[in-house]
Design a protein around this motif. Sequence first.
Motif, PDB file in Angstrom:
ATOM      1  N   ALA A   1      -3.811   7.052  -9.174  1.00 11.01           N
ATOM      2  CA  ALA A   1      -3.713   8.306  -9.925  1.00 11.01           C
ATOM      3  C   ALA A   1      -4.898   8.479 -10.866  1.00 11.01           C
ATOM      4  CB  ALA A   1      -2.398   8.329 -10.705  1.00 11.01           C
ATOM      5  N   ASP A   2      -5.286   7.389 -11.527  1.00 12.81           N
ATOM      6  CA  ASP A   2      -6.397   7.478 -12.474  1.00 12.81           C
ATOM      7  C   ASP A   2      -7.732   7.718 -11.764  1.00 12.81           C
ATOM      8  OD1 ASP A   2      -4.666   7.159 -14.536  1.00 12.81           O
ATOM      9  OD2 ASP A   2      -5.163   5.088 -14.970  1.00 12.81           O
TER      10      ASP A   2
ATOM     11  N   LEU B   1       0.826  -1.209   0.000  1.00 12.60           N
ATOM     12  CA  LEU B   1       0.000   0.000   0.000  1.00 12.60           C
ATOM     13  C   LEU B   1       0.860   1.258   0.000  1.00 12.60           C
ATOM     14  CD1 LEU B   1      -2.907  -0.963   2.432  1.00 12.60           C
ATOM     15  CD2 LEU B   1      -2.961  -0.807  -0.064  1.00 12.60           C
ATOM     16  N   ARG B   2       1.929   1.256   0.796  1.00 12.97           N
ATOM     17  CA  ARG B   2       2.795   2.434   0.837  1.00 12.97           C
ATOM     18  C   ARG B   2       3.473   2.654  -0.510  1.00 12.97           C
ATOM     19  NH1 ARG B   2       8.220   3.457   4.489  1.00 12.97           N
ATOM     20  NH2 ARG B   2       8.528   5.632   3.860  1.00 12.97           N
ATOM     21  N   ALA B   3       3.977   1.574  -1.108  1.00 13.25           N
ATOM     22  CA  ALA B   3       4.610   1.690  -2.418  1.00 13.25           C
ATOM     23  C   ALA B   3       3.604   2.150  -3.475  1.00 13.25           C
ATOM     24  CB  ALA B   3       5.212   0.352  -2.826  1.00 13.25           C
TER      25      ALA B   3
ATOM     26  N   ILE C   1       3.723   5.579  -5.823  1.00 15.38           N
ATOM     27  CA  ILE C   1       3.588   5.558  -7.286  1.00 15.38           C
ATOM     28  C   ILE C   1       2.390   6.400  -7.725  1.00 15.38           C
ATOM     29  CG2 ILE C   1       3.201   4.060  -9.290  1.00 15.38           C
ATOM     30  CD1 ILE C   1       4.724   1.867  -7.746  1.00 15.38           C
ATOM     31  N   THR C   2       1.346   6.423  -6.914  1.00 19.69           N
ATOM     32  CA  THR C   2       0.214   7.315  -7.201  1.00 19.69           C
ATOM     33  C   THR C   2       0.675   8.768  -7.211  1.00 19.69           C
ATOM     34  OG1 THR C   2      -1.449   5.828  -6.262  1.00 19.69           O
ATOM     35  CG2 THR C   2      -2.005   8.164  -6.344  1.00 19.69           C
ATOM     36  N   LEU C   3       1.445   9.158  -6.208  1.00 18.61           N
ATOM     37  CA  LEU C   3       1.951  10.530  -6.141  1.00 18.61           C
ATOM     38  C   LEU C   3       2.846  10.842  -7.337  1.00 18.61           C
ATOM     39  CD1 LEU C   3       2.780  10.843  -2.325  1.00 18.61           C
ATOM     40  CD2 LEU C   3       0.797  11.743  -3.561  1.00 18.61           C
ATOM     41  N   ARG C   4       3.582   9.837  -7.791  1.00 20.57           N
ATOM     42  CA  ARG C   4       4.403  10.034  -8.988  1.00 20.57           C
ATOM     43  C   ARG C   4       3.529  10.397 -10.188  1.00 20.57           C
ATOM     44  NH1 ARG C   4       4.804   6.413 -13.165  1.00 20.57           N
ATOM     45  NH2 ARG C   4       6.483   6.851 -14.657  1.00 20.57           N
ATOM     46  N   GLY C   5       2.445   9.638 -10.366  1.00 23.75           N
ATOM     47  CA  GLY C   5       1.546   9.927 -11.482  1.00 23.75           C
ATOM     48  C   GLY C   5       0.932  11.305 -11.384  1.00 23.75           C
ATOM     49  N   LEU C   6       0.527  11.695 -10.181  1.00 20.59           N
ATOM     50  CA  LEU C   6      -0.083  13.013  -9.992  1.00 20.59           C
ATOM     51  C   LEU C   6       0.927  14.130 -10.214  1.00 20.59           C
ATOM     52  CD1 LEU C   6      -2.291  12.299  -6.833  1.00 20.59           C
ATOM     53  CD2 LEU C   6      -3.007  12.370  -9.234  1.00 20.59           C
ATOM     54  N   SER C   7       2.171  13.898  -9.806  1.00 18.92           N
ATOM     55  CA  SER C   7       3.201  14.921 -10.008  1.00 18.92           C
ATOM     56  C   SER C   7       3.498  15.110 -11.491  1.00 18.92           C
ATOM     57  CB  SER C   7       4.482  14.547  -9.251  1.00 18.92           C
ATOM     58  OG  SER C   7       5.096  13.397  -9.816  1.00 18.92           O
ATOM     59  N   HIS C   8       3.418  14.034 -12.273  1.00 23.26           N
ATOM     60  CA  HIS C   8       3.603  14.157 -13.721  1.00 23.26           C
ATOM     61  C   HIS C   8       2.511  15.036 -14.319  1.00 23.26           C
ATOM     62  CE1 HIS C   8       6.320  10.394 -14.493  1.00 23.26           C
ATOM     63  NE2 HIS C   8       6.864  11.277 -13.691  1.00 23.26           N
ATOM     64  N   TRP C   9       1.283  14.849 -13.877  1.00 25.15           N
ATOM     65  CA  TRP C   9       0.188  15.679 -14.380  1.00 25.15           C
ATOM     66  C   TRP C   9       0.352  17.128 -13.954  1.00 25.15           C
ATOM     67  CZ3 TRP C   9      -3.843  11.478 -12.790  1.00 25.15           C
ATOM     68  CH2 TRP C   9      -3.945  10.540 -13.821  1.00 25.15           C
ATOM     69  N   ALA C  10       0.874  17.347 -12.747  1.00 27.10           N
ATOM     70  CA  ALA C  10       1.084  18.713 -12.275  1.00 27.10           C
ATOM     71  C   ALA C  10       2.137  19.427 -13.122  1.00 27.10           C
ATOM     72  CB  ALA C  10       1.504  18.704 -10.800  1.00 27.10           C
TER      73      ALA C  10
ATOM     74  N   ILE D   1       9.730  -4.145  -4.288  1.00 28.54           N
ATOM     75  CA  ILE D   1       8.324  -3.832  -4.023  1.00 28.54           C
ATOM     76  C   ILE D   1       7.457  -4.861  -4.729  1.00 28.54           C
ATOM     77  CG2 ILE D   1       8.701  -1.354  -3.735  1.00 28.54           C
ATOM     78  CD1 ILE D   1       7.686  -0.953  -6.589  1.00 28.54           C
ATOM     79  N   SER D   2       6.251  -4.991  -4.250  1.00 30.21           N
ATOM     80  CA  SER D   2       5.312  -5.933  -4.850  1.00 30.21           C
ATOM     81  C   SER D   2       4.913  -5.466  -6.246  1.00 30.21           C
ATOM     82  CB  SER D   2       4.070  -6.049  -3.965  1.00 30.21           C
ATOM     83  OG  SER D   2       3.021  -6.696  -4.640  1.00 30.21           O
ATOM     84  N   ALA D   3       4.716  -6.426  -7.144  1.00 29.86           N
ATOM     85  CA  ALA D   3       4.241  -6.087  -8.489  1.00 29.86           C
ATOM     86  C   ALA D   3       2.876  -5.413  -8.433  1.00 29.86           C
ATOM     87  CB  ALA D   3       4.172  -7.350  -9.352  1.00 29.86           C
ATOM     88  N   ALA D   4       2.078  -5.767  -7.424  1.00 31.82           N
ATOM     89  CA  ALA D   4       0.748  -5.168  -7.292  1.00 31.82           C
ATOM     90  C   ALA D   4       0.825  -3.674  -7.008  1.00 31.82           C
ATOM     91  CB  ALA D   4      -0.028  -5.867  -6.181  1.00 31.82           C
ATOM     92  N   ALA D   5       1.930  -3.217  -6.389  1.00 36.66           N
ATOM     93  CA  ALA D   5       2.054  -1.799  -6.030  1.00 36.66           C
ATOM     94  C   ALA D   5       2.054  -0.913  -7.261  1.00 36.66           C
ATOM     95  CB  ALA D   5       3.331  -1.583  -5.216  1.00 36.66           C
TER      96      ALA D   5
END
Length: 259
Positions: free
Chosen positions: A108-109, A4-6, A10-19, A96-100
């Motif tokens: 992000a989506d 979940l943490r990972a 990765i969610t924050l990474r996606g959002l930062s790309h959009w920003a 990290i887990s592949a699920a992360a």
Amino acid sequence: MTTLRAGWIITLRGLSHWARQPAVPIFGLLFSVMLLLVFGLLLGGAMEVPGDGDYLDYLLPGMLTLAMMFGVEATATAMTNDVKRGVTDRFRSMPISAAAVSLGRAGADMVNAVSELGTLVVVGLLIGWRIDASVGSAVLAVALLLALRFAMIWIGIFLGIAFRGGGTTSAVQVLVWPIGFLSAAVVPVETMPDWLGAISAWNPVSATATAVRELLGNPSGLSGGLLDDHAVLLAIGWPAVITAVFLPLSARAYRRLRH
């Protein structure tokens, strides 16, 4: 690091790309708004809803549903780009887990989906759409829309990996556009030929759009049948089935990535 943490990172990474590059989400929002205005204001005057309902009130839940479905293109494209640029390789080399990775993409989506729903609701209210429902019903309607988007995410991840060699956008559009419009999203199924209406009634887009209309107090354009009687159940069942099929498929495709 926990899954979940990972996934959150990765969610924050996606959002930062959009920003940093807001053109992609902004153009996505503008496209959805354009479709709404074209059908609602340009073509809406020629549309009739069985039972003399207002077409704009009929249309809005359908456009909200289409926006959730068309989001599969953004998911697939983002996943393909990560694979082609080697980002996925870097993730696979980390402890990290592949699920992360998939959870991060989904997170992000889903944030993007909420912003798109909010924008369309505001535009709809500005052009005359009205909601005649309790807060609880409205919340359930939003939950059903997001459930459909969540299911579409796993289709998008799978397609993004499957078409990683190129042509992702074209392939997804060929699949998604006919399915999106062969539904009750913009026209009632009762106005279609019987055989086409029967196909449309079993479309997941029709189920969600009809359930959202029912929950928001908007006209459904239906006078009976399975879709009219069990729209909410179908709108719950279809995303559950899609997720159950494509989540493991996308996970398997991710694990089998080779370059």
